[in-house]
Structures are given as C-alpha cells and as structure tokens.
Design an enzyme around this catalytic site. Structure first.
Site, PDB file in Angstrom:
ATOM      1  N   GLY B 119       0.821  -1.214   0.000  1.00 54.90           N
ATOM      2  CA  GLY B 119       0.000   0.000   0.000  1.00 54.90           C
ATOM      3  C   GLY B 119       0.847   1.253   0.000  1.00 54.90           C
ATOM      4  N   TYR B 120       1.403   1.580  -1.123  1.00 49.54           N
ATOM      5  CA  TYR B 120       2.221   2.787  -1.258  1.00 49.54           C
ATOM      6  C   TYR B 120       1.472   3.868  -2.038  1.00 49.54           C
ATOM      7  CZ  TYR B 120       6.517   0.375   0.243  1.00 49.54           C
ATOM      8  OH  TYR B 120       7.473  -0.289   0.940  1.00 49.54           O
ATOM      9  N   SER B 121       1.201   3.554  -3.336  1.00 47.97           N
ATOM     10  CA  SER B 121       0.667   4.575  -4.235  1.00 47.97           C
ATOM     11  C   SER B 121      -0.686   5.087  -3.779  1.00 47.97           C
ATOM     12  CB  SER B 121       0.522   4.003  -5.644  1.00 47.97           C
ATOM     13  OG  SER B 121       1.734   3.461  -6.078  1.00 47.97           O
ATOM     14  N   GLU B 238      12.647  -4.194  -5.222  1.00 50.15           N
ATOM     15  CA  GLU B 238      11.584  -4.396  -6.198  1.00 50.15           C
ATOM     16  C   GLU B 238      12.161  -4.253  -7.601  1.00 50.15           C
ATOM     17  OE1 GLU B 238       8.218  -1.817  -5.592  1.00 50.15           O
ATOM     18  OE2 GLU B 238       7.247  -2.435  -7.456  1.00 50.15           O
ATOM     19  N   GLU B 370      10.428   7.109 -17.438  1.00 45.57           N
ATOM     20  CA  GLU B 370      10.871   8.503 -17.555  1.00 45.57           C
ATOM     21  C   GLU B 370      11.486   8.973 -16.250  1.00 45.57           C
ATOM     22  OE1 GLU B 370       7.935   7.340 -18.439  1.00 45.57           O
ATOM     23  OE2 GLU B 370       7.947   7.565 -20.613  1.00 45.57           O
TER      24      GLU B 370
HETATM   25  C1  LIG Z   1      -0.366  -2.950 -12.905  1.00 53.77           C
HETATM   26  C2  LIG Z   1       0.100  -2.064 -11.794  1.00 53.77           C
HETATM   27  C3  LIG Z   1       0.328  -2.598 -10.532  1.00 53.77           C
HETATM   28  C4  LIG Z   1       0.719  -1.781  -9.481  1.00 53.77           C
HETATM   29  N1  LIG Z   1       0.850  -2.321  -8.212  1.00 53.77           N
HETATM   30  C5  LIG Z   1       1.092  -1.501  -7.153  1.00 53.77           C
HETATM   31  C6  LIG Z   1       1.084  -2.001  -5.815  1.00 53.77           C
HETATM   32  O1  LIG Z   1       0.876  -3.202  -5.589  1.00 53.77           O
HETATM   33  N2  LIG Z   1       1.266  -1.138  -4.802  1.00 53.77           N
HETATM   34  C7  LIG Z   1       1.502   0.188  -5.014  1.00 53.77           C
HETATM   35  O2  LIG Z   1       1.683   0.914  -4.053  1.00 53.77           O
HETATM   36  N3  LIG Z   1       1.513   0.715  -6.270  1.00 53.77           N
HETATM   37  C8  LIG Z   1       1.310  -0.107  -7.340  1.00 53.77           C
HETATM   38  N4  LIG Z   1       1.287   0.419  -8.627  1.00 53.77           N
HETATM   39  C9  LIG Z   1       1.425   1.866  -8.816  1.00 53.77           C
HETATM   40  C10 LIG Z   1       2.698   2.291  -9.511  1.00 53.77           C
HETATM   41  O3  LIG Z   1       3.762   2.269  -8.632  1.00 53.77           O
HETATM   42  C11 LIG Z   1       2.431   3.690 -10.105  1.00 53.77           C
HETATM   43  O4  LIG Z   1       1.568   3.524 -11.178  1.00 53.77           O
HETATM   44  C12 LIG Z   1       3.697   4.374 -10.545  1.00 53.77           C
HETATM   45  O5  LIG Z   1       4.421   4.791  -9.454  1.00 53.77           O
HETATM   46  C13 LIG Z   1       3.411   5.590 -11.448  1.00 53.77           C
HETATM   47  O6  LIG Z   1       2.547   6.473 -10.812  1.00 53.77           O
HETATM   48  P1  LIG Z   1       1.218   7.002 -11.524  1.00 53.77           P
HETATM   49  O7  LIG Z   1       0.487   5.849 -12.029  1.00 53.77           O
HETATM   50  O8  LIG Z   1       0.537   7.889 -10.583  1.00 53.77           O
HETATM   51  O9  LIG Z   1       1.745   7.823 -12.767  1.00 53.77           O
HETATM   52  P2  LIG Z   1       2.267   9.326 -12.761  1.00 53.77           P
HETATM   53  O10 LIG Z   1       3.240   9.493 -11.669  1.00 53.77           O
HETATM   54  O11 LIG Z   1       1.121  10.247 -12.831  1.00 53.77           O
HETATM   55  O12 LIG Z   1       3.089   9.365 -14.121  1.00 53.77           O
HETATM   56  C14 LIG Z   1       2.463   9.477 -15.379  1.00 53.77           C
HETATM   57  C15 LIG Z   1       3.544   9.635 -16.430  1.00 53.77           C
HETATM   58  O13 LIG Z   1       4.305  10.798 -16.180  1.00 53.77           O
HETATM   59  C16 LIG Z   1       5.684  10.505 -16.113  1.00 53.77           C
HETATM   60  N5  LIG Z   1       6.333  11.371 -15.126  1.00 53.77           N
HETATM   61  C17 LIG Z   1       5.986  11.527 -13.840  1.00 53.77           C
HETATM   62  N6  LIG Z   1       6.818  12.392 -13.248  1.00 53.77           N
HETATM   63  C18 LIG Z   1       7.722  12.772 -14.170  1.00 53.77           C
HETATM   64  C19 LIG Z   1       8.852  13.653 -14.163  1.00 53.77           C
HETATM   65  N7  LIG Z   1       9.220  14.297 -13.073  1.00 53.77           N
HETATM   66  N8  LIG Z   1       9.540  13.806 -15.319  1.00 53.77           N
HETATM   67  C20 LIG Z   1       9.177  13.125 -16.443  1.00 53.77           C
HETATM   68  N9  LIG Z   1       8.121  12.301 -16.494  1.00 53.77           N
HETATM   69  C21 LIG Z   1       7.403  12.133 -15.376  1.00 53.77           C
HETATM   70  C22 LIG Z   1       5.752   9.059 -15.736  1.00 53.77           C
HETATM   71  O14 LIG Z   1       6.952   8.474 -16.191  1.00 53.77           O
HETATM   72  C23 LIG Z   1       4.541   8.498 -16.451  1.00 53.77           C
HETATM   73  O15 LIG Z   1       4.865   8.207 -17.774  1.00 53.77           O
HETATM   74  C24 LIG Z   1       0.915  -0.393  -9.704  1.00 53.77           C
HETATM   75  C25 LIG Z   1       0.709   0.132 -10.977  1.00 53.77           C
HETATM   76  C26 LIG Z   1       0.302  -0.670 -12.023  1.00 53.77           C
HETATM   77  C27 LIG Z   1       0.064  -0.064 -13.371  1.00 53.77           C
END
Ligand SMILES: Cc1cc2nc3c(=O)[nH]c(=O)nc-3n(C[C@H](O)[C@H](O)[C@H](O)COP(=O)(O)OP(=O)(O)OC[C@H]3O[C@@H](n4cnc5c(N)ncnc54)[C@H](O)[C@@H]3O)c2cc1C
Lengths: 374, 384
Positions: B119-121, B238, B370
């Site tokens: 439970g991080y995101s 991870e 990215e």
């Molecule tokens: C299938 C799946 C399973 C997952 N399982 C877990 C889980 O079990 N537990 C958990 O805690 N999380 C989980 N996650 C979450 C995952 O860690 C996040 O999706 C990830 O950290 C990206 O965050 P976001 O989805 O909010 O995208 P965002 O952070 O909104 O990013 C969107 C886009 O913007 C880009 N971006 C963001 N910041 C920058 C920057 N500063 N410069 C350039 N580009 C940038 C990113 O690279 C990406 O392409 C899971 C995600 C998926 C898709």
C-alpha cells in the site's frame, strides 16, 4: 490541386461528429459492446437514414456517388468515436467488392439492401496458415453442373453472427497460395453447411470462425469472374486499408489530445506533468506521428480516387506507416497516463486496443514494408 | 578476467539442475502439487527463500550462486512466488523490524499462508510517492494509530490478508519526512477494497479505502517518521527483480518457436527477414543486458556496490520484455483479435495479446521509465 473538403464533405463530417457527440460517450459505447450483437441496430438504422450506408456507391446502384474521400471522412470520425456498428465489413469490405465486381442482380439485391440498412454483410477472407497473404486460400469450391460446393474454414470473420450475406474467397483451381484460381462467392450467411464459432474481439467488436461444409451455391453467386478472385481481394484490401488508416488517424488524434489534456491536469512533484520536458517532447512526437499518418492517408485516398498508377505502392507505404505510428502513439498515450493508462475506464485503453488490432488486419507493418520496397 | 564459471559454480549449477529434474512436478501436476515443490525447496536448505540470509533460514548463496539459481529456475519455468511478502516486505522486516515482528510475520510470509499487498501509491502520489497523504494519528493513550486515506493500484489487495502501508504521521518538514511504515490486516474494520479493471478486462489491482482503521503501535515497523528510508531500500529490491532478464531469455526462445510455427510462403515467419532481424536485434541486446547483470553481480561479489550499470537493468529489461511481447503479437497475425473464452489460430495467440496488454504496465510500475531516467541522470551521471 485542392486539398480542401467540399461543402458536402464538410456537412458529412459535421453530421458524423454530431452523431458521435450525441451517441458515443465511452460508457455508451462500452454498453453496446457488452450486448449480444455488440452494436446497436437503432444506430444502424440511423446510419441508413443519414445516407452513410449509401455514401460510396454509384448513383446508378442507388448510392450517393461518393468517393473514397467520403469514406475517409466517415472512418476518421468513426475512429474518434470508436464506433462499433458493422460499417467496415458491410460497406467497405462487402460493399466495395459488390460495387466494383458484382453482377447487376447482385447489386440490385444485395447492394440495395446494404444501402437501405436491411442487409448486414461481411467478407470471409482470412485463413489459418495465410499470415496476411490473401491469396492463401485453402477453402475449396468444386464445380458441379451449375453449382459450386464450398468447403473450408475462414477465420476472424467480422460480425459474421449478425451478417445476412457473406463474401467468401475459395479456390476453384491451382495450389493453395496461387494468385490464379481464386473465386469470390456471395453466400447466404444462413446457408446449409455453414457453422460458426462466435467470439468478441479484444477491441470490443465481434467475429467468428466460420466453417463451410459442402455449402451449395449457384454459379450466379460468383462475384466477378471465376478464377479472378485475386483482383477482387486486392481491390477490397486497398479500400479496407484506406478505411482502417482513416479510422486510425481519428483514434490517434484522440490519443494525443487526451494525453495533452491529462498531463496538463495531473500534478506530480508540484508540477503538472505537461511541464516536464521529456513528456513535452514525447507528446510533440505523438502529434508528428499523427500528422504524418494523416497526410499519407489523404494522399493514398486521393490517388485511389483518381485511379493513379502510384496507388498500390502508396497503400503499402500507408499501412506500414499507420502501423508504426499507431503503435507509438498508442503505447505512449498509455505510458504518459501512468497507472490510469492501464484502466478500462478511460477511453484511451480502447483506442489502444483498437489500433493494435488494426495492425493485424489486411497485412501488418512488416508485410507492407516488404512489399513497398520490393 | 575470466568469463567461465568456476568449478564450484559449475557443480552448483549441476546440483540445481538435478534438483529441478527430481522435484519439479511435471505437466498439470505443476498446478496441483505446487506445495510439494516449495516444501522440497525448503528442505533442500532454504532454497524456497533464495534471497534471505542464513540467519533467517535462507541458503546463504554467493551472488554468483544466486545468479545461477535464478537462471535455472527461470529456464525451467518453475512456479513463481508472489513477490510482496518474500521479496519486498521480508528484507525490510529483517533490517528494521523488531524481533517480535520478525518472529510473528516471517514464517507466514515464507510458507505462503499469509498474502501481503503493498500500500504505497495513492491518487496524488504515484511517481511522486513522497506526496502521500494517508494520515495515521496516534491515539491519546499512545496505543494505536488511526489511519484515514486512500491507496490505489494495490496489486492483489482483494486476496491479501495483510497490507504494508506507507502513512503520514507528520506534515512538518520535507515530504520525505513524517512517513511511517505500518502493517495491518485487510479485514480490519474500515478497510474497503474496490476493484480496478485493467486493459483486457483483468482484475489484479484495486483501490483501498481506509476509514478510521485502528492499528496497534506494535505494528509499526521501525521508528515513526522513518518509513521513507525503509521503503526506499525496498523499492531497490523491487526494481532489481523487475528486469526479468532470465525470463526474457526464455520468452525470446519461445517467441522463436512461435514464429517457427507460423507458415509464410514456403517457409515460416522465422525466415521473413524483417521479422528475423527484429528477433536478432533483441537477442543481441539481451546478450548485452545479461552480461550487464553479471557485471553488477561481479562487483557485488568482489565486495563492492552494484555499480552504476545496475541502474539500467530495470529500464532496459522492461523495454526488452515489451518488444518480445510485440513480436508474439505480430506472429499471432489476425488471431491477435480473438478474445473472450474462445481461442482460434495458433495456440499462443491469446496469451500473446494478454501479455502485450498487461506488459505495458512494466514501464509504469516500480519506477516509471521517464522517472527512472531522471534518477539515473541525476545520481549516476551527475546531471543536476
Ligand atoms: C499494474 C500495476 C500494478 C501496481 N501495483 C502496485 C502495488 O501493488 N502497490 C503500489 O503501491 N503501487 C502499485 N502500482 C502503482 C505504480 O507504482 C504507479 O503507477 C507508478 O508509481 C506511477 O505512478 P502514476 O500511475 O501515478 O503515474 P504518474 O506518476 O502520474 O506518471 C504518469 C507519467 O508521467 C511521467 N512522469 C511523472 N513524473 C515525471 C517527471 N518528473 N519527469 C518526467 N516524467 C514524469 C511518468 O513516467 C509516467 O509516464 C501499480 C501500478 C500498475 C500499473
């Protein structure tokens, strides 16, 4: 030279846009894909009333005498709306085969039915072992007096479960992948000896594996001439590619504009994502891919309309380019949405899947690039 | 420099192969007799937890042995373990957890009887994880935290028994401060799990809503406010696991077999130059990546840190995974479209589409590509 739309064409585009706006919210669309048939018969009726089903056909056949440019306009808007009604198999595939090669009787009966919306049709061309080669036809048609007996299995036949008529490529002579000896037949979809295995496709449409076992059709069911099916397939394939390219252009436009909108409102690290340079450049590239794909779609469509010698080669280039740009734009739309890009809730997921399937139809990027440079 | 494994390492490789040969259930038994397999691994001397140190029951592999072990397991397609407990949480508990916590949680993690989720995101904390807002407030008697907020993308939360969760206990100072690492059962009052359906219709990720969830202070790992430091170590764990290099080696072999089963003209898809070249390019890059992993390993084995090249493993590894998925999809031809509970065309077609769709996530989770590049350019290349 004139690259602008006529007044009629602008009206056509406006009317499709309005229809999509009124009827094709992504949640409405997903409701349709979850129904038995996977589309709305009411919408289909409206397509007929609006004249869209008559658009590309000659006036003497009861059509509106439109050109591939009109189909391009329709398909581009359908691409934006992710339209699921069987316009592509009925009007583009079966329709262009019948209008270009059909007998007077076939036109009077079937083309007229397509135009008034009473007939849904499709084209059964793909077979296992063909891998994009339309001339690979193992389905046989054996002559027996005034009749032919068809046997074989056709794959991924779009909307076969809803179709009243089906065009089928079959071999009347020659070896399994000979260009000569293919004949296209117009078959009643409910004929004795036809069985289907129906399924949804990953992009939300419907298709079937269709097995023909000793299906008996009269010689009058031949579309074009016996043994000249290759020409029919090639002509249909060209129209199909133009239509799919236009649809892809529409889908790509939504993908890059949705991505721009999303990154402007999504904040991470105290900034909207749209402020990060790497993402700005990526979206610029998505826009470039879309623009180039649109240009080549227009060029190929206009060449086809004029019957130019360059058409075939340009269409190979087009299908290659569309596949390449669709993959780039689709994948990056998902990537830039982060986790949200992976959800079925946003429409970008559905454009992404649709574009992946378009690359698999009527020859993929490798197939056409190989032919383009040959 | 010596590119060959030592005598001992070769003997170890042989030992692993013989063990797999003798113990891995065959065919359908692989599914029904998974338990026997893990039991055999355990009895072999901690092979069920190859990354755990000996004091916690692990085998104490050298880095090279670890590499050989992982490679053989991947190449024989042995059943995977869910990573959340064994690979992600356990190292944290070993490093920062109390003796009581270790005794309480490690056995269930190890025997797979307790499933964990991460439970991080949160909706506002993805790439910018430190922006997390889920609040944990200490009760007046100091015995409990009361947790309120929302987690998102929580993989397998719907089958997890427990969650390890980053919460905010203070908003003073930098975002990274004031984050606290808590553990609690998923059936605690106030925990609500809602499914998120992803590309292709599968349900693996969830939203987790937390309303006045009562967590005893003894379920806090380490100190209050130090959760970020603990989690960062865990993210590194991870990431190294996500490159999936050995799986890609196997997947590429499979992709070749798939292509060889597709007839094109007088030959197969493997003979089509355009396709063949793409396979070849991938193989070349994979050879380089494999050796990059070995270089990482060698510097760790020599007692050093993993070295800057380790940072590219996840980035390149996931890119390669995705490109292999694309090739399978291309090989499936028109059958890529077939969906629902039907199958048609080559056997691999449907799996190819699922893998392609699901595979898009690998460049998003565990550090989106990215953002990874930003981190590398800053920390490795010194670019601001
Ligand atoms: C299938 C799946 C399973 C997952 N399982 C877990 C889980 O079990 N537990 C958990 O805690 N999380 C989980 N996650 C979450 C995952 O860690 C996040 O999706 C990830 O950290 C990206 O965050 P976001 O989805 O909010 O995208 P965002 O952070 O909104 O990013 C969107 C886009 O913007 C880009 N971006 C963001 N910041 C920058 C920057 N500063 N410069 C350039 N580009 C940038 C990113 O690279 C990406 O392409 C899971 C995600 C998926 C898709």
């Amino acid at each position: 030279m004139d690259l602008s739309y006529t007044e009629e064409q602008q009206m056509l585009r406006d009317s499709v846009q309005k229809f999509i706006e009124d009827n094709y919210d992504i949640s409405e669309r997903n409701k349709l894909t979850a129904t038995d048939e996977g589309f709305s018969r009411d919408n289909w009726k409206q397509f007929a009333e609006l004249g869209w089903l008559a658009m590309p056909f000659a006036e003497e056949d009861g059509g509106l005498g439109g050109s591939p440019v009109d189909t391009m306009i329709l398909m581009e808007e359908f691409g934006k709306g992710l339209v699921v009604e069987p316009f592509f198999p009925t009007v583009v595939l079966a329709g262009s085969a019948l209008s270009q090669f059909g007998s007077a009787d076939q036109k009077a009966e079937v083309l007229a039915g397509i135009i008034d919306g009473s007939i849904i049709a499709t084209f059964a061309y793909a077979e296992e072992g063909a891998h994009h080669n339309l001339d690979h036809v193992a389905t046989t048609a054996t002559k027996d007096g005034d009749f032919y007996t068809l046997s074989g299995t056709k794959s991924v036949v779009l909307n076969a479960a809803s179709a009243d008529r089906m065009l089928v490529s079959a071999r009347t002579s020659g070896d399994v992948s000979d260009e000569a000896g293919i004949t296209v037949f117009l078959v009643d979809a409910g004929a004795d000896g036809i069985s289907r295995d129906d399924y949804p496709t990953v992009d939300g449409l419907r298709a079937s594996e269709v097995t023909l076992k000793d299906v008996k059709v009269p010689a009058s069911a031949i579309v074009g001439k016996e043994g000249s099916g290759h020409d029919v397939l090639e002509a249909v394939s060209n129209r199909a590619i133009l239509a799919l390219a236009a649809e892809s252009v529409g889908a790509m436009e939504k993908l890059y504009t949705d991505t721009i909108a999303y990154t402007k409102q999504r904040v991470q690290f105290d900034h909207p994502l749209s402020e990060f340079q790497v993402l700005k450049h990526r979206m610029t590239e998505m826009f470039m891919e879309h623009s180039l794909a649109k240009s080549l779609t227009m060029k190929a469509t206009m060449l086809e309309t004029q019957g130019s010698d360059e058409t075939q080669r340009t269409i190979h280039a087009l299908k290659y380019l569309i596949g390449k740009s669709s993959r780039f734009v689709g994948q990056n739309a998902v990537q830039l949405h982060g986790g949200m890009g992976m959800t079925e809730e946003l429409r970008i997921a559905h454009y992404f899947k649709r574009l992946a399937i378009i690359d698999s139809q009527f020859g993929n990027t490798d197939h056409h690039l190989t032919r383009f440079v040959a | 420099m010596d590119i060959e494994f030592s005598e001992e390492d070769l003997a170890f490789q042989q030992e692993v192969r013989s063990f797999i040969e003798e113990n891995l259930p065959k065919g359908m038994d692989l599914w029904t007799k998974r338990g026997d397999w893990f039991k055999a691994l355990r009895e072999k001397g901690g092979w069920d937890v190859p990354k755990w140190p000996p004091e916690f029951g692990g085998p104490g592999f050298t880095p090279t042995q670890r590499y050989i072990f992982d490679m053989e397991m991947a190449r024989h397609s042995t059943p995977p373990q869910l990573p959340f407990g064994v690979t992600m949480l356990a190292p944290i508990l070993m490093a920062y957890g109390s003796k009581e916590q270790q005794d309480r949680f490690l056995p269930g993690i190890r025997d797979g009887s307790v499933n964990w989720c991460q439970g991080y995101s949160e909706p506002g904390a993805g790439s910018d994880l430190a922006n997390l807002k889920t609040k944990a407030e200490l009760t007046e008697d100091g015995k409990h935290y009361i947790v309120n907020g929302q987690k998102i993308w929580t993989t397998l939360a719907h089958i997890a028994h427990w969650i390890f969760c980053l919460t905010r206990t203070s908003s003073a100072g930098a975002k990274q401060e004031g984050i606290t690492f808590l553990l609690f059962p998923m059936d605690s009052p106030g925990v609500e799990v809602r499914p998120i359906i992803t590309l292709g219709g599968s349900h693996t990720v969830n939203e987790v809503y937390l309303t006045d969830v009562k967590v005893p202070v003894e379920n806090r790992v380490g100190e209050e406010g130090k959760g970020w430091t603990y989690a960062k170590g865990l993210l590194a764990h991870e990431r190294t696991g996500l490159a999936g290099i050995q799986n890609s080696v196997l997947a590429l072999e499979k992709a070749k077999e798939n292509a060889a089963s597709i007839k094109v003209g007088d030959g197969t898809l493997l003979d089509v130059p355009a396709f063949r070249n793409k396979l070849g390019a991938l193989e070349a890059e994979l050879l380089a990546l494999e050796f990059t992993e070995l270089r990482t390993l060698a510097s760790v084995a020599a007692g050093g840190s993993p070295g800057p090249e380790s940072s590219i493993l996840k980035l390149k590894g996931t890119e390669i995974q995705q490109r292999i998925q694309e090739l399978n999809l291309e090989a499936a031809g028109v059958y890529a479209a077939v969906w629902g509970n039907k199958a048609a065309g080559p056997k691999f077609a449907k799996g190819a589409m699922s893998a392609y769709l699901g595979g898009r996530a690998t460049t998003i989770y565990g550090g989106a590509s990215e953002v990874q590049k930003d981190v590398i350019s800053k920390n490795v290349l010194g670019l601001g």
